[in-house]
Design a protein around this motif. Structure first.
Motif, PDB file in Angstrom:
ATOM      1  N   LYS A   1     -35.893  37.744  -9.730  1.00 35.06           N
ATOM      2  CA  LYS A   1     -36.019  39.195  -9.736  1.00 35.06           C
ATOM      3  C   LYS A   1     -34.699  39.872  -9.394  1.00 35.06           C
ATOM      4  N   ILE A   2     -33.749  39.090  -8.889  1.00 33.93           N
ATOM      5  CA  ILE A   2     -32.448  39.633  -8.528  1.00 33.93           C
ATOM      6  C   ILE A   2     -31.574  39.695  -9.778  1.00 33.93           C
ATOM      7  N   SER A   3     -30.932  40.809  -9.997  1.00 40.64           N
ATOM      8  CA  SER A   3     -30.085  40.953 -11.185  1.00 40.64           C
ATOM      9  C   SER A   3     -28.940  39.944 -11.123  1.00 40.64           C
ATOM     10  N   ARG A   4     -28.465  39.570 -12.298  1.00 39.67           N
ATOM     11  CA  ARG A   4     -27.350  38.624 -12.356  1.00 39.67           C
ATOM     12  C   ARG A   4     -26.088  39.208 -11.742  1.00 39.67           C
ATOM     13  N   LEU A   5     -25.911  40.509 -11.892  1.00 43.58           N
ATOM     14  CA  LEU A   5     -24.747  41.155 -11.283  1.00 43.58           C
ATOM     15  C   LEU A   5     -24.786  40.986  -9.768  1.00 43.58           C
ATOM     16  N   LYS A   6     -25.929  41.212  -9.184  1.00 45.53           N
ATOM     17  CA  LYS A   6     -26.071  41.084  -7.731  1.00 45.53           C
ATOM     18  C   LYS A   6     -25.858  39.643  -7.291  1.00 45.53           C
ATOM     19  N   ARG A   7     -26.393  38.705  -8.080  1.00 42.29           N
ATOM     20  CA  ARG A   7     -26.243  37.293  -7.734  1.00 42.29           C
ATOM     21  C   ARG A   7     -24.778  36.884  -7.767  1.00 42.29           C
ATOM     22  N   GLN A   8     -24.053  37.316  -8.808  1.00 43.44           N
ATOM     23  CA  GLN A   8     -22.630  36.976  -8.909  1.00 43.44           C
ATOM     24  C   GLN A   8     -21.834  37.615  -7.779  1.00 43.44           C
ATOM     25  N   ARG A   9     -22.184  38.838  -7.427  1.00 40.97           N
ATOM     26  CA  ARG A   9     -21.482  39.518  -6.333  1.00 40.97           C
ATOM     27  C   ARG A   9     -21.709  38.800  -5.010  1.00 40.97           C
TER      28      ARG A   9
END
Length: 209
Positions: A147-155
């Motif tokens: 459910k976590i966006s990929r942008l957030k995961r990469q950050r």
């Protein structure tokens, strides 16, 4: 769901990964730091693919020593007698089962929240219960991570705040928040915006999509 490799190797794989993490933690002094070496060494990928040499042909101690050697550490000769009781042994043992069960690589499982710290925190609740209970909880963690966006995961992977990302990339904080909270579809962002974010996060545009 497709398992990672033939089940005939599973018992050996679980025991060997348990011993490896237990021994590696003793050698390095930190379970997460040692497991990072295991990932970087390339052994994790071979192990996760079910290469018989690594899941069954080498002992857990040999795996740990090889991971240390490949990542610039000495092959420390420790006095070690595994008894299967330590939290580190259980963590490696359970992680091997989860990786086999899901068919995901160790790297992907870590990225989705199944870190060594998370697994260690599960030890007291799950080390004496049926494996299915552990799997149920682990799958819940993995499901939540989707459910976590990929942008957030990469950050998060590079320990950067939203404000830092905005300042370094030139993309507005409000826009970053909108992408991370899925208020706006990042796949529809301008190419220039995606490139700025990817360069700042040291990843590819595809990693964000």
């Amino acid at each position: 769901m497709t398992n990672a490799y033939n089940k005939i190797y599973l018992d050996d794989a679980m025991h060997n990964l348990g011993v490896m993490l237990d021994y590696g933690t003793m050698a390095v002094g930190d379970a997460s730091a040692f497991f990072d070496r295991f990932l970087v060494s390339g052994l994790a990928r071979q192990f996760g693919n079910g290469n018989p040499k690594y899941v069954a042909g080498m002992s857990g101690i040999e795996l740990a020593q090889t991971a240390l050697w490949l990542t610039g550490g000495a092959k420390n000769r420790l006095v070690y007698a595994p008894d299967g009781r330590s939290s580190y042994y259980w963590t490696g043992w359970a992680f091997a089962y989860l990786q086999w069960y899901t068919g995901n690589s160790f790297e992907r499982l870590v990225d989705r929240g199944m870190t060594i710290e998370r697994l260690l925190s599960m030890y007291h609740l799950y080390h004496e219960v049926d494996m299915t209970k552990f799997i149920d909880e682990a799958m819940s963690v993995l499901s939540d991570s989707m459910k976590i966006s990929r942008l957030k995961r990469q950050r998060r992977l590079i320990d950067m705040t939203q404000k830092e990302l905005a300042a370094r990339s030139g993309v507005s904080l409000r826009m970053i928040q909108a992408y991370e909270q899925n208020y706006q579809d990042i796949s529809k962002a301008e190419a220039g915006t995606l490139l700025k974010l990817a360069r700042t996060l040291s990843c590819s545009v595809e990693d964000l999509l």
